[in-house]
Design an enzyme around this catalytic site. Structure first.
Site, PDB file in Angstrom:
ATOM      1  N   ARG A 130       0.887  -1.181   0.000  1.00  0.00           N
ATOM      2  CA  ARG A 130       0.000   0.000   0.000  1.00  0.00           C
ATOM      3  C   ARG A 130       0.916   1.219   0.000  1.00  0.00           C
ATOM      4  NH1 ARG A 130      -5.551   1.461   3.081  1.00  0.00           N
ATOM      5  NH2 ARG A 130      -6.213   0.057   1.444  1.00  0.00           N
ATOM      6  N   HIS A 157      -6.812   0.793  -6.972  1.00  0.00           N
ATOM      7  CA  HIS A 157      -7.118  -0.057  -5.805  1.00  0.00           C
ATOM      8  C   HIS A 157      -7.775  -1.329  -6.350  1.00  0.00           C
ATOM      9  CE1 HIS A 157      -7.679  -1.266  -1.808  1.00  0.00           C
ATOM     10  NE2 HIS A 157      -8.537  -0.372  -1.353  1.00  0.00           N
ATOM     11  N   GLN A 160      -9.916  -3.836  -4.164  1.00  0.00           N
ATOM     12  CA  GLN A 160     -11.223  -3.291  -3.794  1.00  0.00           C
ATOM     13  C   GLN A 160     -12.233  -3.529  -4.919  1.00  0.00           C
ATOM     14  OE1 GLN A 160     -12.085  -1.377  -0.845  1.00  0.00           O
ATOM     15  NE2 GLN A 160     -14.092  -1.860  -1.687  1.00  0.00           N
ATOM     16  N   ASP A 252     -16.904   7.461  -2.914  1.00  0.00           N
ATOM     17  CA  ASP A 252     -15.716   7.339  -2.065  1.00  0.00           C
ATOM     18  C   ASP A 252     -15.462   8.730  -1.482  1.00  0.00           C
ATOM     19  OD1 ASP A 252     -13.301   6.575  -0.894  1.00  0.00           O
ATOM     20  OD2 ASP A 252     -12.169   6.489  -2.775  1.00  0.00           O
ATOM     21  N   CYS A 292     -16.328   2.070  -0.662  1.00  0.00           N
ATOM     22  CA  CYS A 292     -15.198   1.207  -0.291  1.00  0.00           C
ATOM     23  C   CYS A 292     -14.921   1.268   1.209  1.00  0.00           C
ATOM     24  CB  CYS A 292     -13.962   1.607  -1.082  1.00  0.00           C
ATOM     25  SG  CYS A 292     -13.523   3.342  -0.894  1.00  0.00           S
ATOM     26  N   ARG A 320     -13.927  -8.443   0.491  1.00  0.00           N
ATOM     27  CA  ARG A 320     -12.501  -8.173   0.301  1.00  0.00           C
ATOM     28  C   ARG A 320     -11.711  -9.442   0.602  1.00  0.00           C
ATOM     29  NH1 ARG A 320     -10.327  -3.130   0.645  1.00  0.00           N
ATOM     30  NH2 ARG A 320      -8.500  -4.258  -0.089  1.00  0.00           N
TER      31      ARG A 320
HETATM   32  N1   CP Z   1     -11.421   0.045   1.576  1.00  0.00           N
HETATM   33  C1   CP Z   1     -10.198  -0.037   2.105  1.00  0.00           C
HETATM   34  O1   CP Z   1      -9.207  -0.268   1.401  1.00  0.00           O
HETATM   35  O2   CP Z   1     -10.166   0.143   3.442  1.00  0.00           O
HETATM   36  P1   CP Z   1      -8.861   0.338   4.325  1.00  0.00           P
HETATM   37  O3   CP Z   1      -8.253   1.646   3.910  1.00  0.00           O
HETATM   38  O4   CP Z   1      -9.347   0.341   5.741  1.00  0.00           O
HETATM   39  O5   CP Z   1      -7.923  -0.796   4.056  1.00  0.00           O
HETATM   40  N1  NVA Z   2      -9.605   6.869  -2.177  1.00  0.00           N
HETATM   41  C1  NVA Z   2      -9.339   6.463  -0.822  1.00  0.00           C
HETATM   42  C2  NVA Z   2      -9.614   5.015  -0.650  1.00  0.00           C
HETATM   43  C3  NVA Z   2      -9.382   4.462   0.714  1.00  0.00           C
HETATM   44  C4  NVA Z   2      -9.684   3.006   0.812  1.00  0.00           C
HETATM   45  C5  NVA Z   2      -7.897   6.783  -0.480  1.00  0.00           C
HETATM   46  O1  NVA Z   2      -7.024   6.590  -1.332  1.00  0.00           O
HETATM   47  O2  NVA Z   2      -7.640   7.251   0.625  1.00  0.00           O
END
Ligand code: CP
Ligand code: NVA
Length: 343
Positions: A130, A157, A160, A252, A292, A320
């Site tokens: 990440r 992502h 997701q 989102d 998400c 997920r």
């Molecule tokens: N939706 C998602 O990726 O959640 P987190 O940021 O909690 O992992």
């Molecule tokens: N678009 C958001 C998604 C989090 C799961 C971010 O990148 O923070």
């Protein structure tokens, strides 16, 4: 009399998709990376989702499929769902997760990403990242001999989106021809949803404020993929028009991780894009609401919608884990250890 296992299987509505060849996808995907949904063919997306349904319905059959496999999660950003669903997921396949907190020191700062890759591949079977920069993920993938999975970058992502379309299949049976509308920021989540929807033949509409539309390369690619699958990808700056006739409305946060300095500027721009009961009323009567998570309550979505009867956000969160288990099984060659797929 039907066996208990048979009856248990029938209790879960698994879309049949009999033409989907999980074994062919397993052969092609073993040892591969997942940096972007565009790394996958349409058939491979379908196979991951079909296997996700199988894993969800029959978890015991896969209990030792990734026996002793080691997975490292290197995260530069916070996470609840992604971290826990990967950790619980690999544990229930017989493997093990190691969490490596990179929130205080971005990957590539202490030593080069290539050097990190050449160390880590000696100990683990899969690297889950990440990151802020998407290039961090592609660079790790280019240098590591083990699969690398994008668990969110600033650009995509993919895990997701796989879980989200698995959830839609669960709800609607098939997503071919389904009207999927994303309302809000044209961000990482939006990009992966556009590509996945196009791969599965859904009609994707994206409603964003001017200046916040998705990346043009993603739009072009999603349109090319959709055309092959008999569907369309449309952009609009009118959320009401975008919601008209939708089977699913997705939003989102308007301020993604790393963009917090833009919060004050963005709040008024995104206010007309809030998903509320009036916007949901434009959609089909049986439409679902998706997010998400984490959500900023009463900012991009009202409590009434998020907690309302059309919301399937916690099914998305649950899936997920199942979708990622399917992905891990395919990338790590674990299917041969599952009774149903062995030999
Ligand atoms: N939706 C998602 O990726 O959640 P987190 O940021 O909690 O992992
Ligand atoms: N678009 C958001 C998604 C989090 C799961 C971010 O990148 O923070």
């Amino acid at each position: 009399m039907a066996s208990k296992a048979f009856l248990e299987r029938q209790a879960v509505a698994i879309p049949s998709h009999e033409d989907v060849d999980i074994l062919a996808a397993a052969e092609r995907l073993a040892g591969e990376d997942l940096c972007s949904i565009s790394d996958l063919t349409s058939a491979e997306v379908r196979a991951i989702l079909k296997l996700g349904h199988e894993v969800k319905a029959n978890p015991k059959e896969f209990r030792r499929a990734l026996d002793a496999k080691q997975m490292v999660l290197m995260f530069e950003k916070a996470s609840l769902r992604t971290r826990l669903s990967f950790e619980a997921g690999i544990n229930t396949l017989g493997g093990n997760a190691i969490f490596f907190d990179q929130t205080n020191s971005p990957l590539g700062e202490r030593e080069s990403i290539a050097d990190v890759a050449k160390n880590v591949e000696r100990w683990v079977d899969v690297i889950v990242l990440r990151t802020y920069a998407h290039d961090t993920i592609t660079e790790m993938a280019a240098n590591a001999r083990v699969p690398v999975i994008n668990a969110l970058s600033d650009f995509e992502h993919p895990c997701q989106a796989l879980a989200d379309f698995m959830t839609l299949e669960e709800h609607f049976g098939s997503v071919e021809g389904l009207n999927f509308t994303y309302v809000g920021d044209g961000n990482n989540v939006c990009h992966s949803l556009m590509l996945t929807g196009a791969q599965l033949g859904a009609n994707v509409t994206v409603a964003t404020p001017r200046g916040y539309s998705p990346d043009i390369e993603i739009v072009t690619l999603a349109r090319e993929i959709a055309a092959k699958n008999g569907s369309e990808v449309k952009l609009t700056q009118d959320p009401q028009a975008g919601a008209e006739g939708a089977h699913a409305i997705y939003t989102d946060v308007c301020v993604s991780m790393g963009m917090e300095h833009e919060s004050t500027k963005r709040a008024p721009i995104f206010r007309p894009f809030q998903v509320n009961e009036a916007l949901m009323a434009r959609a089909q009567a049986n439409a679902v609401f998706m997010h998400c998570l984490p959500a900023r309550r009463n900012a991009e979505v009202t409590d009434a919608v998020l907690d309302g009867p059309q919301s399937i956000v916690f099914d998305q969160a649950e899936n997920r884990m199942h979708a990622q288990k399917a992905l891990l099984l395919l990338l790590l060659g674990g299917l041969k250890n599952a009774e149903r797929f062995a030999g």
